[in-house]
Design an enzyme around this catalytic site. Structure first.
Site, PDB file in Angstrom:
ATOM      1  N   SER A  53       0.807  -1.300  -0.043  1.00  0.00           N
ATOM      2  CA  SER A  53      -0.064   0.111   0.244  1.00  0.00           C
ATOM      3  C   SER A  53       1.209   1.192  -0.109  1.00  0.00           C
ATOM      4  O   SER A  53       1.621   1.885   0.545  1.00  0.00           O
ATOM      5  CB  SER A  53      -0.867  -0.203   0.921  1.00  0.00           C
ATOM      6  OG  SER A  53      -1.771   1.551   1.425  1.00  0.00           O
ATOM      7  N   HIS A  83      -0.762  -1.354  -5.219  1.00  0.00           N
ATOM      8  CA  HIS A  83      -2.449  -0.956  -3.712  1.00  0.00           C
ATOM      9  C   HIS A  83      -2.586   0.433  -3.611  1.00  0.00           C
ATOM     10  O   HIS A  83      -1.799   0.793  -3.216  1.00  0.00           O
ATOM     11  CB  HIS A  83      -2.401  -1.631  -1.890  1.00  0.00           C
ATOM     12  CG  HIS A  83      -4.042  -1.726  -1.579  1.00  0.00           C
ATOM     13  ND1 HIS A  83      -4.702  -2.076  -2.416  1.00  0.00           N
ATOM     14  CD2 HIS A  83      -4.224  -0.710  -0.786  1.00  0.00           C
ATOM     15  CE1 HIS A  83      -6.099  -2.440  -0.960  1.00  0.00           C
ATOM     16  NE2 HIS A  83      -5.130  -1.675  -0.574  1.00  0.00           N
ATOM     17  N   ASP A 124      -4.888   3.105  -2.218  1.00  0.00           N
ATOM     18  CA  ASP A 124      -6.054   3.369  -0.937  1.00  0.00           C
ATOM     19  C   ASP A 124      -6.360   5.110  -1.521  1.00  0.00           C
ATOM     20  O   ASP A 124      -6.242   6.203  -1.268  1.00  0.00           O
ATOM     21  CB  ASP A 124      -5.933   3.922   0.382  1.00  0.00           C
ATOM     22  CG  ASP A 124      -5.435   2.146   0.570  1.00  0.00           C
ATOM     23  OD1 ASP A 124      -6.167   1.273   0.605  1.00  0.00           O
ATOM     24  OD2 ASP A 124      -4.173   1.941   1.449  1.00  0.00           O
ATOM     25  N   MET A 157      -9.394   8.157  -0.894  1.00  0.00           N
ATOM     26  CA  MET A 157      -9.926   8.429   0.352  1.00  0.00           C
ATOM     27  C   MET A 157     -11.108   9.418   0.575  1.00  0.00           C
ATOM     28  O   MET A 157     -10.115  10.769  -0.120  1.00  0.00           O
ATOM     29  CB  MET A 157      -9.450   8.286   1.744  1.00  0.00           C
ATOM     30  CG  MET A 157      -8.399   7.068   1.961  1.00  0.00           C
ATOM     31  SD  MET A 157      -7.541   7.230   3.523  1.00  0.00           S
ATOM     32  CE  MET A 157      -6.940   5.399   3.645  1.00  0.00           C
ATOM     33  N   HIS A 170      -8.746   1.167  -4.497  1.00  0.00           N
ATOM     34  CA  HIS A 170      -8.919   0.756  -3.384  1.00  0.00           C
ATOM     35  C   HIS A 170     -10.235   1.781  -3.195  1.00  0.00           C
ATOM     36  O   HIS A 170      -9.343   2.942  -2.774  1.00  0.00           O
ATOM     37  CB  HIS A 170      -8.313  -0.119  -1.797  1.00  0.00           C
ATOM     38  CG  HIS A 170      -9.667   0.389  -1.129  1.00  0.00           C
ATOM     39  ND1 HIS A 170      -8.537  -0.528   0.078  1.00  0.00           N
ATOM     40  CD2 HIS A 170     -10.716  -0.203  -0.868  1.00  0.00           C
ATOM     41  CE1 HIS A 170      -9.515  -0.587   1.593  1.00  0.00           C
ATOM     42  NE2 HIS A 170     -10.847  -0.636   0.988  1.00  0.00           N
ATOM     43  N   MET A 204     -11.955   3.983  -1.084  1.00  0.00           N
ATOM     44  CA  MET A 204     -12.793   4.284   0.232  1.00  0.00           C
ATOM     45  C   MET A 204     -13.445   6.065  -0.133  1.00  0.00           C
ATOM     46  O   MET A 204     -13.238   6.869   0.619  1.00  0.00           O
ATOM     47  CB  MET A 204     -11.822   4.197   1.739  1.00  0.00           C
ATOM     48  CG  MET A 204     -11.168   2.706   1.797  1.00  0.00           C
ATOM     49  SD  MET A 204     -10.113   2.521   2.876  1.00  0.00           S
ATOM     50  CE  MET A 204      -8.380   3.441   1.527  1.00  0.00           C
ATOM     51  N   MET A 207     -11.580  -6.249   5.323  1.00  0.00           N
ATOM     52  CA  MET A 207     -11.067  -5.214   6.238  1.00  0.00           C
ATOM     53  C   MET A 207     -10.384  -5.678   7.706  1.00  0.00           C
ATOM     54  O   MET A 207     -11.279  -6.067   8.339  1.00  0.00           O
ATOM     55  CB  MET A 207     -11.199  -3.983   6.564  1.00  0.00           C
ATOM     56  CG  MET A 207     -11.590  -3.006   5.073  1.00  0.00           C
ATOM     57  SD  MET A 207      -9.933  -2.515   3.993  1.00  0.00           S
ATOM     58  CE  MET A 207      -9.040  -1.090   5.995  1.00  0.00           C
ATOM     59  N   ASP A 253      -6.787  -6.040   4.123  1.00  0.00           N
ATOM     60  CA  ASP A 253      -6.313  -5.104   4.661  1.00  0.00           C
ATOM     61  C   ASP A 253      -5.872  -4.603   5.890  1.00  0.00           C
ATOM     62  O   ASP A 253      -7.403  -4.481   6.784  1.00  0.00           O
ATOM     63  CB  ASP A 253      -6.592  -3.923   3.690  1.00  0.00           C
ATOM     64  CG  ASP A 253      -5.462  -3.035   3.791  1.00  0.00           C
ATOM     65  OD1 ASP A 253      -4.465  -2.603   4.209  1.00  0.00           O
ATOM     66  OD2 ASP A 253      -6.550  -1.937   2.788  1.00  0.00           O
TER      67      ASP A 253
END
Length: 216
Positions: free
Chosen positions: A7, A32, A34, A36, A65, A67, A136, A174
């Protein structure tokens, strides 16, 4: 096959391209990413321009990913930016089946993520539409948290569901993953491992190699 997905949330943002190249050369098969939005989770990270700028730094799989609230708004944009796998949260989708279909229409692999308190049974009627499920093992939004122990039972239950249906689906995990617990996570049934702090702290290349050894 077991694969490591470092990540980049834990990377040095001032030299993100170099960090990605380093873990690529060390043998990480996925990257990965993320995303957000400050609404679904408290933090704000990076978005489409960062993914676009990193895409020409590596040919590794971009494991994106999301979020974010109402991810349908941005699926096409993330696909165009270079995502290979697009993960949405069950908790953020009003019409999950429609969202999964939208990812597939973009020619990308579809993954659904479950927060720690969300049972795996919620995926019963869409499981055969998925390429991957992300469990998660911490509450999403911040790096460096400790692995929640009951996550192992969720992984086992999900793997049993997949086997019972005769499906070929990856299980990604994760949150709080490190060299001390990764073998237990693999034994429980996961095969895609996300690690941030445990990869990017110290000697990144050596950390990737050590994870790959443990995951064999």
């Amino acid at each position: 096959m077991n694969k490591l997905s470092p990540s980049i949330l834990a990377a040095d943002f001032s030299k993100l391209g170099e960090e990605v190249k380093e873990i690529d050369l060390a043998g990480a098969e996925y990257i990965h990413i993320d995303v957000m939005d400050g609404m679904f989770v408290p933090s704000i990270s990076f978005g489409i321009p960062v993914i676009q700028s990193l895409r020409n730094k590596t040919n590794r799989v971009f494991d994106v990913h999301l979020m974010i609230e109402d991810p349908d708004r941005y699926i096409q944009a993330f696909a165009d930016a270079g995502a290979d796998i697009i993960t949405v949260h069950y908790e953020a989708c009003r019409h999950l089946h429609r969202t999964i279909q939208k990812i597939k229409e973009c020619g990308k692999k579809a993954c659904v993520s479950l927060n720690p308190a969300t049972p795996v049974e919620v995926l019963e009627y869409v499981l055969d539409e998925l390429d991957m499920v992300l469990i998660m093992s911490v509450n999403p939004g911040f790096g460096g948290q400790k692995f929640i122990p009951f996550s192992l039972n969720k992984i086992k239950k999900l793997r049993q569901m997949i086997c019972d249906k005769g499906l070929d689906i990856d299980i990604e995990v994760d949150g709080g993953v490190n060299l001390d617990n990764v073998e237990d996570i693999i034994k429980a049934g996961a095969n895609i491992i996300v690690a941030g702090t445990a990869v990017f702290s110290g000697d990144k290349a050596n950390n990737v190699k050590m994870f790959n050894e443990k995951m064999k």
